[in-house]
Write a protein that holds these residues in place. Sequence first.
Motif, mmCIF file in Angstrom:
data_model
loop_
_atom_site.group_PDB
_atom_site.id
_atom_site.type_symbol
_atom_site.label_atom_id
_atom_site.label_comp_id
_atom_site.label_asym_id
_atom_site.label_seq_id
_atom_site.Cartn_x
_atom_site.Cartn_y
_atom_site.Cartn_z
ATOM 1 N N ARG B 12 0.846 -1.201 0.000
ATOM 2 C CA ARG B 12 0.000 0.000 0.000
ATOM 3 C C ARG B 12 0.874 1.241 0.000
ATOM 4 O O ARG B 12 0.628 2.187 -0.730
ATOM 5 N N ARG B 18 -2.069 5.309 -5.697
ATOM 6 C CA ARG B 18 -2.974 4.345 -6.296
ATOM 7 C C ARG B 18 -3.978 3.846 -5.238
ATOM 8 O O ARG B 18 -5.164 3.715 -5.518
ATOM 9 N N ASP B 22 -8.033 4.019 -5.245
ATOM 10 C CA ASP B 22 -8.825 2.803 -5.051
ATOM 11 C C ASP B 22 -9.930 3.040 -4.029
ATOM 12 O O ASP B 22 -11.086 2.668 -4.233
ATOM 13 N N LEU B 23 -9.528 3.666 -2.904
ATOM 14 C CA LEU B 23 -10.487 3.894 -1.837
ATOM 15 C C LEU B 23 -11.591 4.853 -2.298
ATOM 16 O O LEU B 23 -12.779 4.619 -2.051
ATOM 17 N N GLU B 25 -12.642 5.240 -5.272
ATOM 18 C CA GLU B 25 -13.527 4.558 -6.205
ATOM 19 C C GLU B 25 -14.452 3.590 -5.478
ATOM 20 O O GLU B 25 -15.623 3.439 -5.829
ATOM 21 N N GLU B 26 -13.891 2.970 -4.434
ATOM 22 C CA GLU B 26 -14.683 2.019 -3.659
ATOM 23 C C GLU B 26 -15.881 2.738 -3.019
ATOM 24 O O GLU B 26 -17.013 2.242 -3.027
ATOM 25 N N ARG B 28 -17.126 5.683 -4.035
ATOM 26 C CA ARG B 28 -18.026 6.126 -5.110
ATOM 27 C C ARG B 28 -18.960 4.991 -5.531
ATOM 28 O O ARG B 28 -20.156 5.194 -5.738
ATOM 29 N N ALA B 29 -18.411 3.798 -5.634
ATOM 30 C CA ALA B 29 -19.205 2.630 -6.023
ATOM 31 C C ALA B 29 -20.313 2.379 -5.002
ATOM 32 O O ALA B 29 -21.467 2.101 -5.354
ATOM 33 N N HIS B 30 -19.946 2.495 -3.725
ATOM 34 C CA HIS B 30 -20.918 2.285 -2.654
ATOM 35 C C HIS B 30 -22.104 3.246 -2.831
ATOM 36 O O HIS B 30 -23.268 2.846 -2.817
ATOM 37 N N VAL B 62 -14.691 8.622 6.944
ATOM 38 C CA VAL B 62 -14.587 7.196 6.622
ATOM 39 C C VAL B 62 -13.253 6.900 5.940
ATOM 40 O O VAL B 62 -12.572 5.935 6.249
ATOM 41 N N THR B 66 -10.276 4.539 7.451
ATOM 42 C CA THR B 66 -9.891 3.370 6.655
ATOM 43 C C THR B 66 -8.403 3.418 6.325
ATOM 44 O O THR B 66 -7.696 2.422 6.396
ATOM 45 N N MET B 69 -5.705 1.984 8.487
ATOM 46 C CA MET B 69 -5.402 0.548 8.452
ATOM 47 C C MET B 69 -4.163 0.255 7.599
ATOM 48 O O MET B 69 -3.639 -0.826 7.616
ATOM 49 N N TRP B 70 -3.746 1.260 6.825
ATOM 50 C CA TRP B 70 -2.625 0.993 5.913
ATOM 51 C C TRP B 70 -1.269 1.292 6.512
ATOM 52 O O TRP B 70 -0.248 0.970 5.928
#
Lengths: 116, 868
Positions: B12, B18, B22-23, B25-26, B28-30, B62, B66, B69-70
Amino acid sequence: MASRSNYQNRIELLQGTLDMLILRTLQWGPQHGHGIGQAIRASSGEVLQVETGSLYPALHRLERQGWLASEWGLSENKQRAKYYRLTAAGKKQLSAEQSKWDLLVKAITGVMRPAN
Amino acid sequence: MNWHGWKWTLARLLRLGRADQDLDEEIRAHLAIDMQQRIDVGESPEAARLDAVKEFGNVALVKEVTRQMWTFPSLERLWQDARYAVRSLSRSPGFTVVSLAALALGIGATTAMFTVLYSVILRPLPFPEADRLVTLWEKPPRGARFNVVSLVNFKAWKERARSFEAMAAYNEGTTNLVGAGEPVQITAANVTADFFRVLRVQPVLGRGFATGEDGPSALPFVVLSHGFWMRHFGGQADVIGRRVSIGGTRREIIGVMPPDFAFPGRRVEVFVPVRVEYSGRDFRVVARLRPGVSAAGAEAEMISIAAGTAAENPGMNSGWSVTLTPLHEHTVGAIRPLVRVLFAAVLFVLLIACANVANLLLMRAAEREHEMSLRLALGAGRWHLAHQLTVESLILTVAGGLGGVVVAMWGLRALLATLPADFPLPRVDEISADATVLWFAILLCVSIGLLFGTVPVFFSAWRGLSESLRGGARSAAPRQRRFRQAMVVTEVAVALVLVIGAGLMIRGLLRLHQVELGFQPERVLAIRMVMLPGKPTSQAQAVDDVLRRVRSLSQVAAASSISILPMSGINSGTWYYRADRPEPELANRPSGDISIVMPDYFRTMGIPMLMGRDFGDQDRYGGTHTGVLNRTAAKALFGAESPIGKRLTVSWNEAGVVEIVGMVEDIRHRNPQSRPEPCLFLLNTQLPFPLVSLVIRTSSDPRSLVSAIKREIQEVDADQGVAEVQTMEERIANAGAQPRVQAWGFTAFSLIALALACIGIYGVISHTVSQRTREMGVRVALGADRLNIFGQILRESLTVAGAGIAVGVLASLALTRYLETLLFDIKPTDAGVYTGVVILMLIVAASASYFPSQRAAKVDPVIALRNE
């Protein structure tokens, strides 16, 4: 709003339970974050509502542990979404959590409703 | 965190941008999925969007939780502490600079010395499976364990021994090279065909010798060294098949060795197959053990084979056996004690540097007691403070160490570059840092850093806030003070040991320079050469012709020749006995040196003639063989009797019976360290010998005559080259290289140690004084004599230094015996050196504590008391 009426029924999840619920939900196959939250809510009879602020950190934490793996896929509505699935280690972890949980429920039930 | 976690987190971090995308987009998808579901149940797109966002909550929050965690939780903390440490170190530049310098000196010197130790002693020789390479020697009935080998015996060994995969004999010789401009003489290795196979080194061009390509029937092939190929053929690839004239033979070039191949020595320029077969003991033997065969097992087999050859050929081999030594041991065995002692010395330097920095850190911790107590009171955990101090000392050691290592490596390279190519220490050209050295340096820095981190933690039992802030408790805890004093005692003691070691070595070196060599080396030129192949008498005639011409040069005072020059480290040896006595038993034959000279050798070298006469024109070829003995030989053979007119039976070529005509004073022939050996001088005119080195005494700078002398040599024979031109003084300097290297190495280390110990004493006394400013102020205010205070502080510091000196002297008495083999003509307990060093140490300690003591005496009571 639908969620409003459920608010009073909401209970705080026990520490660490969310991880177990996520693992359990993913037992039926890969799912994206939204789907996981919805599944937990549905199968708990709308009692458990998972906050996104807990759900996403949990998903990333579980992936880091190696219990989940993720990949990008398309939802039913052709929406690109990140799908999580159980790994072999995750399955093992789930069954461990499951038996721990059963034990805990039995124990707590015993305390709360002592058999006469 | 488990292993998977580390990998995941690292991945990560490596693609942080990147991962953020990813986050995004994740999430946005939600939102998109949620909105779609709401639209599906009938909400308007606008309302659906708003509800989805509302239900999701704070997107930024959020993402933030999140993202947590990285990261590595401990890494974050480390980074924080590192930044804090750098800030705090830069606030006290004095402390930081001194610590960095001490650490750089200690770690840098240690790493440099480790590089030498590792490259020369520890690293395998640069051959494949080098641990299976051994050397074989004949073991004479008495005396030395290592004698060079006869080819006749070598052949027997090779045929009978089962312990070896391959075995090769070789020796080195000077040979004439014609056809490359002015004729020169180069060093050639005469090798048997298996030589390269034993070492398992392939030529970079062409091939090596095939089995059977040696012996009397061998074709005149030659394999070139890489250096020779570059110098004489410019590295052209088409040299294979060309011919060069070496030693009077036209030889076909069949191969070129790789650039780093330097066996048996870097000076070897060409390899030619051994084409002679004679019984003289003249060869070295290298062999490769079969896999699984131990050196001891192989030696046992060789000893039984030697017993066989002794029984078959008692005239040559009776009483002789075999010695086997691993090639590595043979190469570095002699140098190992020196390298070890220097490495031990540098570890001492490191110890002092560490003691110094430990002390500085401790004082700093004492000064920061307020800060620490305050932070503890504000809720910082003790563990966190310890963590932070450790990070601070790690930053110090790694920064100081890295700086030191870079400078030391650069210095080492520069130092090595100044060494002559023929520097007489083994494997010098192999000294280089590699991954092992790097790991050593890293490990050193980190372990020292961790160690230091714990020192202040251990000694600073941070007190509660109230106690510390009350502030009156200014004097350091006695435990701390004792520790600091112990550190200074250690520093002084260790520095003293090193300085005594250096003193002994310098004293030895001075003795070596003062040693009576027995001859006058000033303005003597030595020209080493070997005569071109030819009849011995014509070789001797050529030498005579050259000398006659050289003597006629205007600035030449005297000229002669000798077979093996003084300061070569070796001499020819044989045995001889009184002709009027029976031949001694093989087992107790007296051995002695043989030197073949031309007339006037003794006068040219300035060796006093004690009795009789020098060789002269009356000693002709074919006449009675005449000889001159040195004092030691004359005494051994004839005791108090005069040797003049006596006869010896000499085992040397055609010598036979030799009549003694003169006796000369002893000289140190091999090197300045070795005592004179008995020596018999014979005359080159009567017993010609192909090794001829000219010695020429000049009336001006001998170097200015070199080209004139070379011209005279070529007037006699246009093809005659010379191998090496040196002044006798240069030869003496080279022969004393090891004592010089060890004395300089030790001196450098002990000076560093002394400087560090000085800093240590100064630091501790300064600290004591600054901690006691108030006491001084009160005493001055009450009328104490300033001189008295000055004396008291000085006395206190000298007490500590004195304890260090006492411990150091005892340690030196115990430790310097390990130097005994390295010392020339001086006992490791030499009272003069000890006394001198103790006085030096007292002076150093006194001057290091002078300034702080003076500061204590000058305390202004008003300021001191206002300070509180």
